[in-house]
Motif scaffolding. Structure first.
Motif, PDB file in Angstrom:
ATOM      1  N   TRP A  97       7.878  -6.911 -10.854  1.00 21.53           N
ATOM      2  CA  TRP A  97       7.902  -6.576 -11.968  1.00 21.53           C
ATOM      3  C   TRP A  97       9.964  -6.300 -11.830  1.00 21.53           C
ATOM      4  CZ3 TRP A  97       4.479  -4.109  -8.686  1.00 21.53           C
ATOM      5  CH2 TRP A  97       3.568  -4.100  -9.778  1.00 21.53           C
ATOM      6  N   SER A  98       9.859  -6.961 -10.018  1.00 22.71           N
ATOM      7  CA  SER A  98      12.230  -6.946 -10.581  1.00 22.71           C
ATOM      8  C   SER A  98      12.259  -8.699 -11.000  1.00 22.71           C
ATOM      9  CB  SER A  98      12.236  -7.713  -9.152  1.00 22.71           C
ATOM     10  OG  SER A  98      12.057  -5.734  -8.684  1.00 22.71           O
ATOM     11  N   GLN A  99      13.946  -8.433 -11.380  1.00 26.01           N
ATOM     12  CA  GLN A  99      14.448  -9.574 -11.495  1.00 26.01           C
ATOM     13  C   GLN A  99      14.504 -10.758 -10.905  1.00 26.01           C
ATOM     14  OE1 GLN A  99      14.929 -10.476 -15.110  1.00 26.01           O
ATOM     15  NE2 GLN A  99      14.036  -8.568 -15.888  1.00 26.01           N
ATOM     16  N   THR A 100      14.437 -10.509  -9.434  1.00 20.17           N
ATOM     17  CA  THR A 100      15.390 -11.430  -8.649  1.00 20.17           C
ATOM     18  C   THR A 100      14.430 -10.623  -7.462  1.00 20.17           C
ATOM     19  OG1 THR A 100      16.842 -10.247  -7.240  1.00 20.17           O
ATOM     20  CG2 THR A 100      17.175 -12.408  -9.456  1.00 20.17           C
ATOM     21  N   ASP A 143       6.421  -5.948  -5.364  1.00 16.73           N
ATOM     22  CA  ASP A 143       7.013  -6.683  -6.400  1.00 16.73           C
ATOM     23  C   ASP A 143       6.814  -7.776  -7.697  1.00 16.73           C
ATOM     24  OD1 ASP A 143       9.392  -6.049  -8.037  1.00 16.73           O
ATOM     25  OD2 ASP A 143      10.221  -6.467  -6.481  1.00 16.73           O
ATOM     26  N   ASN A 169      10.622 -16.540 -13.895  1.00 12.97           N
ATOM     27  CA  ASN A 169      11.358 -17.024 -15.414  1.00 12.97           C
ATOM     28  C   ASN A 169      10.162 -17.798 -15.893  1.00 12.97           C
ATOM     29  OD1 ASN A 169      13.887 -16.337 -13.992  1.00 12.97           O
ATOM     30  ND2 ASN A 169      14.176 -17.920 -13.132  1.00 12.97           N
ATOM     31  N   ASN A 170       9.225 -16.907 -16.707  1.00 10.78           N
ATOM     32  CA  ASN A 170       8.396 -17.266 -17.124  1.00 10.78           C
ATOM     33  C   ASN A 170       7.942 -19.404 -16.708  1.00 10.78           C
ATOM     34  OD1 ASN A 170       6.572 -16.768 -19.295  1.00 10.78           O
ATOM     35  ND2 ASN A 170       7.915 -18.215 -20.900  1.00 10.78           N
ATOM     36  N   PRO A 190       5.846 -12.742 -12.810  1.00 17.76           N
ATOM     37  CA  PRO A 190       6.770 -11.528 -12.852  1.00 17.76           C
ATOM     38  C   PRO A 190       7.960 -12.333 -13.430  1.00 17.76           C
ATOM     39  CG  PRO A 190       5.636 -11.673 -10.903  1.00 17.76           C
ATOM     40  CD  PRO A 190       5.296 -13.113 -12.182  1.00 17.76           C
ATOM     41  N   PRO A 191       9.313 -12.163 -13.554  1.00 13.47           N
ATOM     42  CA  PRO A 191       9.977 -11.730 -14.557  1.00 13.47           C
ATOM     43  C   PRO A 191      10.925 -12.806 -13.543  1.00 13.47           C
ATOM     44  CG  PRO A 191      10.174  -8.963 -14.416  1.00 13.47           C
ATOM     45  CD  PRO A 191       8.581  -9.341 -13.921  1.00 13.47           C
ATOM     46  N   TRP A 192      10.355 -12.607 -11.942  1.00 11.01           N
ATOM     47  CA  TRP A 192      11.566 -12.878 -11.082  1.00 11.01           C
ATOM     48  C   TRP A 192      10.669 -14.864 -11.881  1.00 11.01           C
ATOM     49  CZ3 TRP A 192       7.679 -14.938  -7.760  1.00 11.01           C
ATOM     50  CH2 TRP A 192       6.474 -14.173  -7.409  1.00 11.01           C
ATOM     51  N   GLU A 218       7.958 -22.256 -10.810  1.00  8.13           N
ATOM     52  CA  GLU A 218       9.187 -21.453 -10.289  1.00  8.13           C
ATOM     53  C   GLU A 218       7.715 -19.919  -9.391  1.00  8.13           C
ATOM     54  OE1 GLU A 218      12.772 -19.828  -9.166  1.00  8.13           O
ATOM     55  OE2 GLU A 218      11.900 -22.237  -9.536  1.00  8.13           O
TER      56      GLU A 218
END
Length: 374
Positions: A168-171, A166, A295-296, A291-293, A300
């Motif tokens: 693509w998810s934010q978290t 995964d 946070n760029n 990935p979005p999770w 992280e």
């Protein structure tokens, strides 16, 4: 014997000299050298003006290692996290280590031979891992090292698995199993559509995969923002005209690895400890899209990715991936059942064929990769 004439000891018993058949292997070159074992250090002499000194006090381990499925290498690991990969003609390596053991100024506990020493040490490490005394990352690194993989050898680089599916998810919730890659399947079998087509093609050949999960191109592809990998990538593939030719996105690379019919690459250790490889380092390339999770943030990303590697799910299933790479599903009937069969040239069994040209196989494996020693 011929070996003894090439391994000479001077009168005071303090030097062993190998006058030929020795190369220092690094990512960007192979240097001819003469190696000397002295009272307090090892000296690698390249010419009249250039040499390296490795002090015994700095040495953590001298390991008898594998190169092109032959025990023809020693790797010297130091306490400062440097390592030196030195390759000989196979016969000289074993003779050298036997000779070293005769010298009182060498700490024999730092020398690891190929059979019982390695097996006992690996068994101890395995028990430490089972008992939770070392991390999944440490255990995988040890498996790589014991099978002859090295950060100094681009054609024999350490292998790590895709862990997350995964990107693509934010978290991420590490307690949710659906975020993880199926570790019981080789990367080539992660999607049914691709696997079914590969199985159909297999009717005309004896294997599924034409490229290895680790090879020089993959290593340079991932590390293209760092030298000497930038130069190696350009040397092998020519000048890079646009970003589509290089590693630009973690998510896109996972899609390629799991769906493309010629890409079956796994990961490298840097994905779990080294954020700098994701950042533009004085090259013309942009930072890797994360990935979005994450946070760029490359830091992280590494933190979260390493956390996933050490998660309960991965700890419970990483043994299945290990079986595919180093264990009982690497070859033979169980490999066939697991859809884990690669071109014969990638396996050490190819060396059992007396009719093959060894130089041709070594050249091929140095460019296309090879399956680790089981």
């Amino acid at each position: 014997s011929a070996i003894d004439t090439d391994i000479n000891t001077n009168n005071d018993g303090n030097n062993v000299i190998i006058p030929k058949h020795c190369k220092l292997i690094t990512i960007d070159k192979k240097e001819n050298a003469i190696i000397k074992f002295k009272k307090s250090s090892i000296k690698l002499k390249f010419d009249a003006y250039n040499h390296k000194i490795i002090k015994y006090d700095d040495i953590q381990l001298i390991k008898y290692s594998i190169s092109y499925h032959k025990y023809s290498t020693i790797e010297i690991f130091t306490k400062t996290r440097k390592s030196y990969l030195i390759r000989f003609d196979g016969i000289y390596t074993e003779a050298l280590l036997n000779k070293i053991q005769e010298f009182s100024f060498i700490d024999l506990t730092k020398i690891q031979l190929k059979d019982s020493d390695s097996s006992n040490k690996l068994l101890q490490i395995q028990n430490d891992w089972i008992n939770g005394d070392i991390s999944n990352f440490e255990y995988l690194m040890n498996l790589n090292t014991f099978s002859g993989r090295s950060f100094n050898d681009i054609s024999n680089y350490p292998i790590f698995p895709w862990i997350i599916n995964d990107f693509w998810s934010q978290t991420l919730d590490f307690n949710e199993e659906f975020i993880y890659r199926n570790l019981s399947l080789p990367v080539g079998a992660l999607t049914e559509k691709r696997l079914s087509k590969l199985l159909a093609k297999q009717r005309t050949k004896s294997y599924l995969y034409d490229s290895c999960y680790s090879n020089p191109f993959s290593v340079c592809y991932y590390l293209v923002r760092l030298e000497p990998f930038t130069s190696k990538f350009i040397e092998k593939n020519g000048l890079i005209s646009d970003d589509s030719e290089i590693f630009t996105s973690v998510g896109d690379s996972y899609i390629k690895a799991s769906t493309n019919f010629s890409v079956f690459r796994e990961l490298i250790p840097e994905f779990f400890f080294f954020p700098e490889f994701l950042i533009n380092n004085n090259t013309d390339f942009n930072n890797v899209v994360l990935p979005p999770w994450a946070n760029n943030s490359p830091f992280e990303f590494i933190y979260m990715h390493r956390k996933a590697l050490e998660s309960h799910y991965v700890s419970s299933h990483i043994n299945e991936w290990i079986d595919l790479i180093w264990g009982n599903k690497q070859n033979g009937e169980k490999a066939i059942e697991a859809n884990n069969v690669f071109s014969p040239e990638f396996y050490d069994s190819i060396y059992d064929d007396q009719s093959i040209d060894l130089n041709e196989i070594e050249y091929l494996q140095s460019n296309t990769g090879k399956i680790p020693t089981k």
